[in-house]
Design an enzyme around this catalytic site. Structure first.
Site, mmCIF file in Angstrom:
data_model
loop_
_atom_site.group_PDB
_atom_site.id
_atom_site.type_symbol
_atom_site.label_atom_id
_atom_site.label_comp_id
_atom_site.label_asym_id
_atom_site.label_seq_id
_atom_site.Cartn_x
_atom_site.Cartn_y
_atom_site.Cartn_z
ATOM 1 C CB CYS A 180 -7.905 -7.276 8.657
ATOM 2 S SG CYS A 180 -6.852 -8.709 8.454
ATOM 3 C CG ASP A 181 -1.151 -5.162 9.963
ATOM 4 O OD1 ASP A 181 -0.741 -5.932 9.068
ATOM 5 O OD2 ASP A 181 -0.432 -4.329 10.536
ATOM 6 C CG ASN A 210 -5.602 -7.482 -3.571
ATOM 7 O OD1 ASN A 210 -5.046 -7.431 -4.665
ATOM 8 N ND2 ASN A 210 -5.939 -6.384 -2.886
ATOM 9 C CE1 TYR A 242 5.154 -6.310 -4.782
ATOM 10 C CE2 TYR A 242 5.868 -6.957 -6.981
ATOM 11 C CZ TYR A 242 4.864 -6.583 -6.111
ATOM 12 O OH TYR A 242 3.559 -6.490 -6.561
ATOM 13 C CB ALA A 278 12.228 -13.119 -3.052
HETATM 14 N N1 LIG Z 1 -0.429 -2.342 -9.281
HETATM 15 C C1 LIG Z 1 0.426 -3.162 -9.839
HETATM 16 O O1 LIG Z 1 1.165 -2.793 -10.767
HETATM 17 C C2 LIG Z 1 0.519 -4.591 -9.380
HETATM 18 C C3 LIG Z 1 1.137 -5.524 -10.231
HETATM 19 C C4 LIG Z 1 1.227 -6.822 -9.814
HETATM 20 C C5 LIG Z 1 0.724 -7.216 -8.610
HETATM 21 N N2 LIG Z 1 0.131 -6.300 -7.795
HETATM 22 C C6 LIG Z 1 -0.361 -6.770 -6.505
HETATM 23 O O2 LIG Z 1 -1.739 -6.453 -6.392
HETATM 24 C C7 LIG Z 1 -2.071 -6.361 -5.012
HETATM 25 C C8 LIG Z 1 -2.893 -5.094 -4.781
HETATM 26 O O3 LIG Z 1 -2.077 -3.969 -5.002
HETATM 27 P P1 LIG Z 1 -2.617 -2.622 -5.665
HETATM 28 O O4 LIG Z 1 -1.948 -2.486 -6.978
HETATM 29 O O5 LIG Z 1 -4.078 -2.569 -5.617
HETATM 30 O O6 LIG Z 1 -1.951 -1.550 -4.700
HETATM 31 P P2 LIG Z 1 -2.610 -0.540 -3.623
HETATM 32 O O7 LIG Z 1 -1.460 0.013 -2.861
HETATM 33 O O8 LIG Z 1 -3.537 0.388 -4.291
HETATM 34 O O9 LIG Z 1 -3.486 -1.501 -2.706
HETATM 35 C C9 LIG Z 1 -2.922 -2.352 -1.736
HETATM 36 C C10 LIG Z 1 -3.906 -2.472 -0.598
HETATM 37 O O10 LIG Z 1 -3.341 -3.363 0.375
HETATM 38 C C11 LIG Z 1 -3.540 -2.765 1.656
HETATM 39 N N3 LIG Z 1 -2.542 -3.238 2.608
HETATM 40 C C12 LIG Z 1 -1.219 -2.962 2.640
HETATM 41 N N4 LIG Z 1 -0.666 -3.513 3.725
HETATM 42 C C13 LIG Z 1 -1.661 -4.151 4.390
HETATM 43 C C14 LIG Z 1 -1.716 -4.901 5.572
HETATM 44 N N5 LIG Z 1 -0.631 -5.089 6.340
HETATM 45 N N6 LIG Z 1 -2.900 -5.427 5.961
HETATM 46 C C15 LIG Z 1 -4.014 -5.233 5.214
HETATM 47 N N7 LIG Z 1 -4.032 -4.514 4.074
HETATM 48 C C16 LIG Z 1 -2.859 -3.978 3.673
HETATM 49 C C17 LIG Z 1 -3.410 -1.270 1.408
HETATM 50 O O11 LIG Z 1 -3.949 -0.519 2.484
HETATM 51 C C18 LIG Z 1 -4.153 -1.125 0.109
HETATM 52 O O12 LIG Z 1 -5.531 -0.926 0.304
HETATM 53 C C19 LIG Z 1 -0.760 -6.416 -4.222
HETATM 54 O O13 LIG Z 1 -0.573 -7.718 -3.708
HETATM 55 C C20 LIG Z 1 0.274 -6.122 -5.297
HETATM 56 O O14 LIG Z 1 1.531 -6.678 -4.973
HETATM 57 C C21 LIG Z 1 0.008 -4.995 -8.156
#
Ligand SMILES: NC(=O)c1ccc[n+]([C@@H]2O[C@H](COP(=O)([O-])OP(=O)(O)OC[C@H]3O[C@@H](n4cnc5c(N)ncnc54)[C@H](O)[C@@H]3O)[C@@H](O)[C@H]2O)c1
Length: 216
Positions: free
Chosen positions: A63-64, A91, A151, A153
Site C-alpha cells: 500500500c502506497d 504511521n 516536515y 508543518a
Molecule cells: N524516528 C524518529 O525519530 C521519529 C520521530 C518522530 C516521528 N516519527 C514518525 O514515525 C513514523 C514512522 O517512522 P520511522 O521512524 O519508523 O521511520 P522508518 O523510515 O523506519 O519507517 C517508515 C515506514 O513508512 C513506510 N512508508 C514510507 N512511505 C510510504 C508510503 N508512501 N506508503 C506506505 N508506507 C510508506 C516506509 O516504507 C517505512 O516502512 C513516521 O510517521 C515518522 O514521521 C519518527
C-alpha cells in the site's frame, strides 16, 4: 484496552516504529495487517511475525499511502480477511524537504484519508465496534525544527487534525472511537538517516541528533 481478538491496521509497518507497534499489538493477542510500500521488507516482517505469533496473526499488504485507491483497498482487504477493524495506526512517513509535496501527501493527506476511512469502518454509527485511531505525528508537530520546516508543518497538521476530530461531539458520542496522536521524539530508525536528496541541512542535522544521543 484488552487486545485479545482485536484487529489492527498499521501503515508503514515493514520496519521501524510501525514494525515495533505491530509486534507489541501481536504480543498482546491482536491480529495485524502490515501495510507498506516496501514489498520485500514487508513480506519479511510478516513472515517473521507469522512464525512467532501464528500464521493467521499477521499479513502484509502492499500500500502506497499517497495513492488514494491503495488506501481504500487495504481497508477492504482487512475487513474481508479478519471481518473487522478495531485499531488503526496511521504511521507511514518520510522526511524529505526536497520532495515536499510528496511528503505532504504521505505524512498528512494519507492520515486524513486513513482517519476518514477508519471512521467509516470502525464507527458504531456505521456498524463497526468502535476502537482507537492513532495518528503518528512527532515532537516536530509540537515545536519548530528549523532544518525540517515542511516536515514540521505536516506534523503540526497531524496534531491539529487529530485533535479537531477527537473533540467533534458527534465522534465523541456515537462513534465509540478514541482518536489519539503520538508525538515521538528522535528514535533511531531509517527516517533519520537523512538521504542525500532529502534537502535536510547536513551541517546541522548530525549535531542535533548527537545532542539527543544519536550518532549518525
Ligand atoms: N524516528 C524518529 O525519530 C521519529 C520521530 C518522530 C516521528 N516519527 C514518525 O514515525 C513514523 C514512522 O517512522 P520511522 O521512524 O519508523 O521511520 P522508518 O523510515 O523506519 O519507517 C517508515 C515506514 O513508512 C513506510 N512508508 C514510507 N512511505 C510510504 C508510503 N508512501 N506508503 C506506505 N508506507 C510508506 C516506509 O516504507 C517505512 O516502512 C513516521 O510517521 C515518522 O514521521 C519518527
Amino acid at each position: 484496552m484488552n487486545l485479545s481478538g482485536k484487529v489492527a491496521l498499521v501503515t508503514g509497518a515493514a520496519q521501524g516504529l510501525g514494525k515495533a507497534f505491530s509486534e507489541s499489538l501481536l504480543s498482546q493477542g491482536a491480529k495485524v495487517c502490515l501495510a507498506d510500500v516496501k514489498v520485500q521488507q514487508g513480506k519479511t516482517t510478516a513472515a517473521e511475525f507469522q512464525k512467532t505469533f501464528g500464521n493467521d496473526s499477521a499479513f502484509f499488504e502492499k500500500c502506497d499511502v499517497s495513492i488514494a485507491d491503495d488506501v481504500t483497498n487495504v481497508f477492504k482487504k482487512v475487513k474481508s480477511k479478519y471481518g473487522q477493524i478495531d485499531i488503526l495506526v496511521n504511521n507511514a512517513g518520510i522526511a524529505n524537504e526536497t520532495h515536499w509535496r510528496k511528503m505532504v501527501d504521505i505524512n498528512l493527506v494519507s492520515v486524513i484519508q486513513g482517519t476518514q476511512l477508519g471512521i467509516e469502518y470502525m464507527s458504531k454509527e456505521y456498524g463497526g465496534n468502535g476502537g482507537v485511531i492513532i495518528n503518528v505525528s512527532s515532537s516536530a508537530g509540537l515545536v519548530p525544527v528549523f532544518i525540517t520546516p515542511v516536515y514540521c508543518a505536516v506534523k503540526f497538521g497531524v496534531v491539529g487534525f487529530t485533535r479537531s476530530v477527537a473533540v467533534n461531539p458527534r465522534n465523541r458520542s456515537t462513534s465509540g472511537i478514541r482518536f489519539c496522536c503520538l508525538c515521538p521524539a528522535f528514535t533511531d530508525t531509517d527516517i533519520i538517516k537523512f538521504k542525500k536528496d532529502s534537502g535536510i541541512n547536513m551541517k546541522y542535522a548530525p549535531k542535533i541528533l548527537k545532542s539527543v544521543g544519536i550518532n549518525k
